[in-house]
Design a protein around this motif. Structure first.
Motif, mmCIF file in Angstrom:
data_model
loop_
_atom_site.group_PDB
_atom_site.id
_atom_site.type_symbol
_atom_site.label_atom_id
_atom_site.label_comp_id
_atom_site.label_asym_id
_atom_site.label_seq_id
_atom_site.Cartn_x
_atom_site.Cartn_y
_atom_site.Cartn_z
ATOM 1 N N LEU A 92 0.834 -1.203 0.000
ATOM 2 C CA LEU A 92 0.000 0.000 0.000
ATOM 3 C C LEU A 92 0.869 1.254 0.000
ATOM 4 N N ASN A 93 1.979 1.219 0.730
ATOM 5 C CA ASN A 93 2.890 2.360 0.738
ATOM 6 C C ASN A 93 3.608 2.530 -0.594
ATOM 7 N N VAL A 94 3.935 1.406 -1.223
ATOM 8 C CA VAL A 94 4.525 1.464 -2.566
ATOM 9 C C VAL A 94 3.563 2.164 -3.522
ATOM 10 N N LYS A 95 2.284 1.797 -3.451
ATOM 11 C CA LYS A 95 1.293 2.414 -4.341
ATOM 12 C C LYS A 95 1.065 3.886 -3.992
ATOM 13 N N LEU A 96 1.094 4.226 -2.697
ATOM 14 C CA LEU A 96 0.946 5.619 -2.289
ATOM 15 C C LEU A 96 2.009 6.506 -2.923
ATOM 16 N N ASN A 97 3.213 5.946 -3.077
ATOM 17 C CA ASN A 97 4.340 6.724 -3.586
ATOM 18 C C ASN A 97 4.655 6.435 -5.046
ATOM 19 N N GLN A 98 3.809 5.588 -5.679
ATOM 20 C CA GLN A 98 3.982 5.234 -7.089
ATOM 21 C C GLN A 98 5.415 4.773 -7.364
ATOM 22 N N SER A 99 5.877 3.844 -6.527
ATOM 23 C CA SER A 99 7.258 3.380 -6.594
ATOM 24 C C SER A 99 7.357 2.060 -7.354
ATOM 25 N N PRO A 100 8.360 1.908 -8.216
ATOM 26 C CA PRO A 100 8.538 0.669 -8.973
ATOM 27 C C PRO A 100 9.316 -0.369 -8.163
ATOM 28 N N CYS A 101 8.678 -0.935 -7.151
ATOM 29 C CA CYS A 101 9.336 -1.895 -6.262
ATOM 30 C C CYS A 101 8.824 -3.307 -6.509
ATOM 31 N N ILE A 102 9.653 -4.286 -6.196
ATOM 32 C CA ILE A 102 9.263 -5.688 -6.167
ATOM 33 C C ILE A 102 9.170 -6.101 -4.702
ATOM 34 N N LEU A 103 8.089 -6.766 -4.311
ATOM 35 C CA LEU A 103 7.926 -7.253 -2.954
ATOM 36 C C LEU A 103 7.964 -8.769 -2.947
ATOM 37 N N MET A 104 8.627 -9.340 -1.930
ATOM 38 C CA MET A 104 8.806 -10.785 -1.885
ATOM 39 C C MET A 104 8.820 -11.249 -0.435
ATOM 40 N N GLN A 105 8.101 -12.306 -0.148
ATOM 41 C CA GLN A 105 8.139 -12.898 1.182
ATOM 42 C C GLN A 105 9.444 -13.680 1.340
ATOM 43 N N LEU A 106 10.130 -13.467 2.451
ATOM 44 C CA LEU A 106 11.414 -14.138 2.685
ATOM 45 C C LEU A 106 11.560 -14.431 4.166
ATOM 46 N N ASP A 107 11.710 -15.707 4.492
ATOM 47 C CA ASP A 107 11.960 -16.152 5.861
ATOM 48 C C ASP A 107 13.431 -16.555 5.938
ATOM 49 N N TRP A 108 14.197 -15.910 6.831
ATOM 50 C CA TRP A 108 15.630 -16.205 6.941
ATOM 51 C C TRP A 108 15.886 -17.686 7.216
ATOM 52 N N ARG A 109 14.955 -18.342 7.873
ATOM 53 C CA ARG A 109 15.137 -19.754 8.213
ATOM 54 C C ARG A 109 15.081 -20.657 6.984
ATOM 55 N N ASN A 110 14.652 -20.101 5.851
ATOM 56 C CA ASN A 110 14.610 -20.849 4.591
ATOM 57 C C ASN A 110 15.710 -20.388 3.643
ATOM 58 N N HIS A 111 16.845 -19.989 4.216
ATOM 59 C CA HIS A 111 17.937 -19.443 3.398
ATOM 60 C C HIS A 111 18.464 -20.449 2.380
ATOM 61 N N ASN A 112 18.277 -21.740 2.645
ATOM 62 C CA ASN A 112 18.758 -22.760 1.698
ATOM 63 C C ASN A 112 17.994 -22.738 0.386
ATOM 64 N N LYS A 113 16.839 -22.040 0.354
ATOM 65 C CA LYS A 113 16.035 -21.966 -0.870
ATOM 66 C C LYS A 113 16.380 -20.746 -1.736
ATOM 67 N N ILE A 114 17.277 -19.886 -1.251
ATOM 68 C CA ILE A 114 17.624 -18.670 -1.999
ATOM 69 C C ILE A 114 18.416 -19.036 -3.245
ATOM 70 N N SER A 115 17.996 -18.538 -4.403
ATOM 71 C CA SER A 115 18.624 -18.935 -5.666
ATOM 72 C C SER A 115 19.073 -17.743 -6.505
ATOM 73 N N PHE A 116 19.181 -16.566 -5.908
ATOM 74 C CA PHE A 116 19.630 -15.387 -6.655
ATOM 75 C C PHE A 116 20.494 -14.543 -5.726
ATOM 76 N N GLN A 117 21.191 -13.554 -6.306
ATOM 77 C CA GLN A 117 22.056 -12.689 -5.518
ATOM 78 C C GLN A 117 21.821 -11.224 -5.879
ATOM 79 N N VAL A 118 22.175 -10.350 -4.951
ATOM 80 C CA VAL A 118 22.014 -8.908 -5.145
ATOM 81 C C VAL A 118 23.338 -8.213 -4.855
#
Length: 217
Positions: A92-118
């Motif tokens: 909702l805040n992204v839409k309020l500010n018309q921001s081009p963001c990607i949102l993703m659910q991420l649980d640190w305890r599932n770090h073994n499932k991470i398949s990309f880097q930043v």
């Protein structure tokens, strides 16, 4: 969600503000709906010091999303949180500010499932009593590219900080720097009504924060 939400223009710097929908009063476990002073200080640090461009950023534990929304003005950003309701509010805040963001659910305890880097990760108030600190470390290791940087804001009084630094040091994968943020530009009132700002965000007046910078070798 039964919280009472409000929308405020959060002043980050002269001529720069972001609209944020958040709640001032919240129940235990619902702190992700509140705009914390650490998030304000982190966002100001990013604005004054990093000025990202042509990088892929991650806002880890995004909460209300203020830092990710700022970053989106300059480059690509993924905003993450483990709580889907918190992510819905951040959207909702992204839409309020018309921001081009990607949102993703991420649980640190599932770090073994991470398949990309930043290239860069930013976070505030991620280290606290009861947090899965080793899972956070593993998440950072998996997410960051070589020479990537993790910027973490922690209040100077946080007792478990040394435990997290020891974990980050444990395998020698990171160069670690620490900076006490003393410049008043980080602590200016964030609302047009200064007295209201001091009342709702007392930490901007009463606290000091450290910026920890972790560079992946």
């Amino acid at each position: 969600m039964n919280q009472q939400f409000q929308i405020d223009d959060i002043i980050l710097a002269p001529g720069l503000s972001i609209k944020i929908r958040n709640t001032i009063q919240f129940k235990h476990g619902q702190d992700g709906f509140h705009l914390w002073e650490a998030g304000i200080v982190l966002t100001r640090y990013v604005y004054y010091n990093i000025m990202p461009s042509k990088q892929l950023f991650m806002d880890l534990g995004t909460g209300v999303g203020i830092t990710g929304i700022l970053v989106s003005k300059y480059t690509r950003v993924i905003m993450t949180d483990y709580n889907q309701d918190v992510l819905d509010n951040a959207w909702l805040n992204v839409k309020l500010n018309q921001s081009p963001c990607i949102l993703m659910q991420l649980d640190w305890r599932n770090h073994n499932k991470i398949s990309f880097q930043v290239d860069t990760i930013v976070g505030s108030d991620l280290v606290y009593s009861g947090a899965p600190l080793y899972d956070l470390y593993q998440t950072i290791v998996k997410l960051l590219k070589q020479n990537g940087i993790f910027y973490l804001i922690i209040p100077s009084s946080r007792m478990c900080t040394s435990e997290f630094i020891d974990i980050m040091n444990s395998e020698g994968l990171f160069e670690i720097r620490k900076e006490l943020l003393e410049d008043e530009k980080y602590y200016q009132p964030c609302l047009l009504d200064r007295e209201q700002s001091h009342t709702l965000y007392p930490g901007l007046k009463e606290l000091k924060f450290y910026m920890y910078i972790f560079i992946k070798k």
